[in-house]
Design a protein around this motif. Structure first.
Motif: not given
Length: 330
Positions: A96-107, A109-120, A160-164
């Motif tokens: 897994s690669l986590t860059g210098q800047f958080a690559a999460v969807d601000e629109k 929630t934290g839970a929705e970001n993680l569920r989306m990544m899990a589905r992907l 949350v980015d690292l969690a993703a």
């Protein structure tokens, strides 16, 4: 810091690289820029490996090659035993690669970001929900899980980015300057997360501009300079290689600073301060002062301090020191 996991036939090194070379074409008849000039790396599993180097040394190129985003011109590398050329898909599943800047969807929630990544990543809806809840708890974000990421602090976004990046439970995670822009409290929270990752068996490959961070976290440190690894070892071993201690001398004028600059591993022309390696004993410090300033007229003050990774970095990536400017007259 956890002890390195012993290698077994079932668990190969987390990262292996041999003689990696990479150049970039400048076009218009200009010679290619050589970025990597033969990189060798060996990272055991469940450890933190820190890659240090000045801007332009090739750190990002190394990460991109190991993360299978860029192909080397020559050389080979393996991630969790998988060849990055011939087994690219398996290597990508292991990292897994986590860059210098958080690559999460601000629109979202934290839970929705993680569920989306899990589905992907191929998890079912129930499994994705369970994985998201597990990661929110692991990163101390459960109470904020239903809030929009736009309301998160910088440290929370990084978590949350690292969690993703951990949704797929990778064996190796690349963290490219993970604490850039964070306040000291958030940085230390990220350090705790990294320690927990290695304690649970994940290998962390870290690039950072904060030498204190590498000193605090890394089991091993490599210093990259002009496309080559110029040092590789534990932080303690690298410090002892440069010097056990350093005496910082504040000089009386620019002429004295310039005369002694070549002896130093640390340079601060703004304050006319030079750092000189020493073994730290009173006898050696006295002898050093007598040698450098035999008439007692050029050293205004001195301070003895332990060597740090800053000293290692500056000594191994040393360029011609900046000549101090003449003081402005007001």
């Amino acid at each position: 810091m956890p002890a390195p996991t012993p290698l077994t036939p079932e668990r190969p090194p987390a990262i292996e690289a041999s003689s990696l070379h990479k150049s970039y074409d400048q076009g218009k008849g200009r010679d290619p820029v050589q970025v990597l000039r033969g990189i060798d790396l060996h990272v055991p599993p469940a450890t933190v490996f820190a890659l240090l180097g000045p801007n332009g040394a090739g750190k990002t190129t190394v990460v991109r090659i190991l993360a299978t985003l860029t192909e080397p011109d020559s050389g080979s590398a393996r991630i969790a035993g998988h060849d990055i050329r011939t087994e690219r898909r398996a290597a990508r599943r292991a990292l897994s690669l986590t860059g210098q800047f958080a690559a999460v969807d601000e629109k979202q929630t934290g839970a929705e970001n993680l569920r989306m990544m899990a589905r992907l990543a191929g998890l079912s809806r129930p499994a994705a929900r369970a994985r998201a809840a597990e990661l929110l708890d692991r990163f101390g974000l459960t109470d904020a899980g239903d809030r929009l990421v736009a309301t998160y602090s910088g440290g929370m976004r990084r978590r949350v980015d690292l969690a993703a990046g951990l949704v797929g439970d990778p064996e190796v995670i690349f963290l490219d300057e993970p604490t850039t822009g964070l306040d000291p409290r958030s940085r230390r929270q990220m350090w705790e997360v990294v320690r927990e990752l290695t304690a649970q068996g994940t290998t962390v490959f870290l690039t950072t501009q904060y030498l204190e961070e590498a000193d605090e976290l890394a089991d091993r440190v490599a210093v990259l300079h002009e496309g080559r690894v110029v040092a590789d070892g534990t932080a303690a071993a690298l410090k002892s290689r440069v010097a056990g201690h350093r005496v910082d001398l504040t000089l009386t004028d620019a002429a004295a600073y310039t005369r002694l600059a070549a002896r130093a591993t640390h340079h601060s022309p703004e304050t006319l301060t030079l750092g000189i390696p020493t073994d730290g004993t009173a006898r050696h410090v006295r002898a050093l002062l007598d040698e450098l300033d035999p008439h007692g007229t050029e050293v205004a003050t001195f301070t003895l301090r332990g060597a740090s990774l800053d000293d290692v970095f500056l000594a191994l990536t040393h360029t011609t020191p900046t000549t101090p400017k003449a003081p402005a007259h007001v």
